[in-house]
Design a protein around this motif. Structure first.
Motif, mmCIF file in Angstrom:
data_model
loop_
_atom_site.group_PDB
_atom_site.id
_atom_site.type_symbol
_atom_site.label_atom_id
_atom_site.label_comp_id
_atom_site.label_asym_id
_atom_site.label_seq_id
_atom_site.Cartn_x
_atom_site.Cartn_y
_atom_site.Cartn_z
ATOM 1 N N GLY A 1 46.648 38.413 21.520
ATOM 2 C CA GLY A 1 45.622 37.804 22.362
ATOM 3 C C GLY A 1 46.201 36.764 23.308
ATOM 4 N N ILE A 2 47.188 36.018 22.839
ATOM 5 C CA ILE A 2 47.847 35.014 23.681
ATOM 6 C C ILE A 2 48.612 35.700 24.810
ATOM 7 C CG2 ILE A 2 49.651 33.239 23.731
ATOM 8 C CD1 ILE A 2 48.756 32.558 20.808
ATOM 9 N N VAL A 3 49.376 36.734 24.469
ATOM 10 C CA VAL A 3 50.134 37.478 25.483
ATOM 11 C C VAL A 3 49.172 38.103 26.491
ATOM 12 C CG1 VAL A 3 51.615 39.500 25.857
ATOM 13 C CG2 VAL A 3 52.114 37.905 23.994
ATOM 14 N N HIS A 4 48.114 38.715 26.003
ATOM 15 C CA HIS A 4 47.094 39.345 26.842
ATOM 16 C C HIS A 4 46.486 38.325 27.813
ATOM 17 C CE1 HIS A 4 43.607 41.902 27.783
ATOM 18 N NE2 HIS A 4 42.854 40.854 27.530
ATOM 19 N N THR A 5 46.176 37.148 27.315
ATOM 20 C CA THR A 5 45.572 36.099 28.138
ATOM 21 C C THR A 5 46.544 35.599 29.201
ATOM 22 O OG1 THR A 5 44.138 35.450 26.302
ATOM 23 C CG2 THR A 5 44.444 33.843 28.084
ATOM 24 N N ILE A 6 47.786 35.383 28.819
ATOM 25 C CA ILE A 6 48.789 34.909 29.788
ATOM 26 C C ILE A 6 48.976 35.938 30.902
ATOM 27 C CG2 ILE A 6 51.252 34.400 30.092
ATOM 28 C CD1 ILE A 6 51.120 33.119 27.246
ATOM 29 N N ILE A 7 49.105 37.217 30.526
ATOM 30 C CA ILE A 7 49.277 38.268 31.538
ATOM 31 C C ILE A 7 48.052 38.335 32.442
ATOM 32 C CG2 ILE A 7 49.591 40.749 31.926
ATOM 33 C CD1 ILE A 7 51.107 40.813 29.232
ATOM 34 N N SER A 8 46.858 38.202 31.855
ATOM 35 C CA SER A 8 45.648 38.280 32.673
ATOM 36 C C SER A 8 45.553 37.114 33.647
ATOM 37 C CB SER A 8 44.392 38.347 31.796
ATOM 38 O OG SER A 8 44.198 37.138 31.090
ATOM 39 N N LEU A 9 46.001 35.940 33.239
ATOM 40 C CA LEU A 9 45.990 34.789 34.144
ATOM 41 C C LEU A 9 46.954 34.994 35.307
ATOM 42 C CD1 LEU A 9 45.745 31.855 31.572
ATOM 43 C CD2 LEU A 9 43.944 32.717 33.085
ATOM 44 N N VAL A 10 48.098 35.615 35.020
ATOM 45 C CA VAL A 10 49.042 35.942 36.099
ATOM 46 C C VAL A 10 48.391 36.927 37.064
ATOM 47 C CG1 VAL A 10 51.248 37.063 36.648
ATOM 48 C CG2 VAL A 10 51.096 35.459 34.722
ATOM 49 N N ALA A 11 47.746 37.972 36.536
ATOM 50 C CA ALA A 11 47.093 38.977 37.386
ATOM 51 C C ALA A 11 46.022 38.339 38.263
ATOM 52 C CB ALA A 11 46.487 40.087 36.524
ATOM 53 N N VAL A 12 45.202 37.492 37.687
ATOM 54 C CA VAL A 12 44.133 36.840 38.460
ATOM 55 C C VAL A 12 44.723 35.942 39.545
ATOM 56 C CG1 VAL A 12 42.250 35.162 38.324
ATOM 57 C CG2 VAL A 12 42.396 36.996 36.646
ATOM 58 N N TYR B 1 50.436 42.444 40.885
ATOM 59 C CA TYR B 1 49.023 42.534 40.489
ATOM 60 C C TYR B 1 48.738 43.841 39.749
ATOM 61 C CZ TYR B 1 44.015 43.002 40.583
ATOM 62 O OH TYR B 1 42.716 43.192 40.198
ATOM 63 N N VAL B 2 49.169 44.950 40.313
ATOM 64 C CA VAL B 2 48.887 46.253 39.693
ATOM 65 C C VAL B 2 49.567 46.361 38.334
ATOM 66 C CG1 VAL B 2 49.230 48.748 39.903
ATOM 67 C CG2 VAL B 2 48.450 47.433 41.879
ATOM 68 N N ILE B 3 50.817 45.973 38.249
ATOM 69 C CA ILE B 3 51.549 46.072 36.979
ATOM 70 C C ILE B 3 50.937 45.169 35.919
ATOM 71 C CG2 ILE B 3 53.782 45.580 35.881
ATOM 72 C CD1 ILE B 3 55.045 46.582 38.593
ATOM 73 N N THR B 4 50.598 43.936 36.288
ATOM 74 C CA THR B 4 49.992 43.036 35.290
ATOM 75 C C THR B 4 48.593 43.506 34.904
ATOM 76 O OG1 THR B 4 49.294 41.493 37.037
ATOM 77 C CG2 THR B 4 51.355 40.982 35.858
ATOM 78 N N THR B 5 47.865 44.114 35.829
ATOM 79 C CA THR B 5 46.543 44.655 35.488
ATOM 80 C C THR B 5 46.675 45.789 34.480
ATOM 81 O OG1 THR B 5 45.614 44.007 37.631
ATOM 82 C CG2 THR B 5 44.463 45.745 36.434
ATOM 83 N N ILE B 6 47.655 46.650 34.683
ATOM 84 C CA ILE B 6 47.895 47.734 33.723
ATOM 85 C C ILE B 6 48.269 47.162 32.360
ATOM 86 C CG2 ILE B 6 49.468 49.647 33.160
ATOM 87 C CD1 ILE B 6 49.533 50.213 36.238
ATOM 88 N N LEU B 7 49.144 46.155 32.352
ATOM 89 C CA LEU B 7 49.541 45.527 31.083
ATOM 90 C C LEU B 7 48.362 44.859 30.386
ATOM 91 C CD1 LEU B 7 52.999 44.007 32.081
ATOM 92 C CD2 LEU B 7 52.567 45.952 30.550
ATOM 93 N N THR C 1 47.358 45.922 26.664
ATOM 94 C CA THR C 1 47.358 44.951 25.567
ATOM 95 C C THR C 1 45.948 44.744 25.022
ATOM 96 O OG1 THR C 1 47.218 43.078 27.109
ATOM 97 C CG2 THR C 1 49.425 43.722 26.343
ATOM 98 N N GLY C 2 44.951 44.905 25.874
ATOM 99 C CA GLY C 2 43.566 44.755 25.430
ATOM 100 C C GLY C 2 43.147 45.796 24.413
ATOM 101 N N PHE C 3 43.770 46.981 24.478
ATOM 102 C CA PHE C 3 43.421 48.037 23.525
ATOM 103 C C PHE C 3 43.804 47.671 22.096
ATOM 104 C CE2 PHE C 3 43.923 51.064 27.293
ATOM 105 C CZ PHE C 3 42.581 50.970 27.615
#
Length: 86
Positions: free
Chosen positions: A8-19, A42-48, A52-54
Motif C-alpha cells: 500500500g505504501i509503494v502503491h501510494t508513492i507511485i500514485s503520487l508520482v503519477a498525479v 505518467y503512463v508507466i507510473t499509471t500502469i504500475l 500494484t492496486g490488484f
C-alpha cells in the motif's frame, strides 16, 4: 505507517508520482503525450499503480478500485494500439 501495508505504501508513492507528473504535463503542455519524458513517466507510473492496486484487498475481495484498474489498463491498451496504427 498510516495503517498501510508495504504494498500500500509503494502503491501510494507511485500514485503520487503519477498525479504530480500528470499535473505538470497538463499545466506545461495542456495534454499528456507519450512523445515526451513526462508523458512516458505518467503512463508507466499509471500502469504500475493499476498493477500494484490488484494486490491490495483491504476490504475483502475484488472491488470497485480493482475494476477501475482494469478499465484504466484496457483504455491505455486501446490508446496504445490506436496510436500504433497511425
Amino acid at each position: 505507517m498510516f495503517g498501510l501495508t508495504p504494498l500500500g505504501i509503494v502503491h501510494t508513492i507511485i500514485s503520487l508520482v503519477a498525479v504530480a507528473v500528470g499535473a505538470i504535463a497538463l499545466i506545461r503542455d495542456g495534454k499528456i503525450m507519450w512523445e515526451n519524458t513526462l508523458g512516458k513517466i505518467y503512463v508507466i507510473t499509471t500502469i504500475l499503480v493499476c498493477l500494484t492496486g490488484f494486490g491490495i484487498f483491504q476490504h475483502g475481495g475484488f472491488g470497485k478500485p480493482h475494476t477501475l484498474g482494469v478499465i484504466t489498463l484496457v483504455v491505455l491498451a486501446v490508446v496504445f494500439m490506436a496510436r500504433e496504427k497511425n
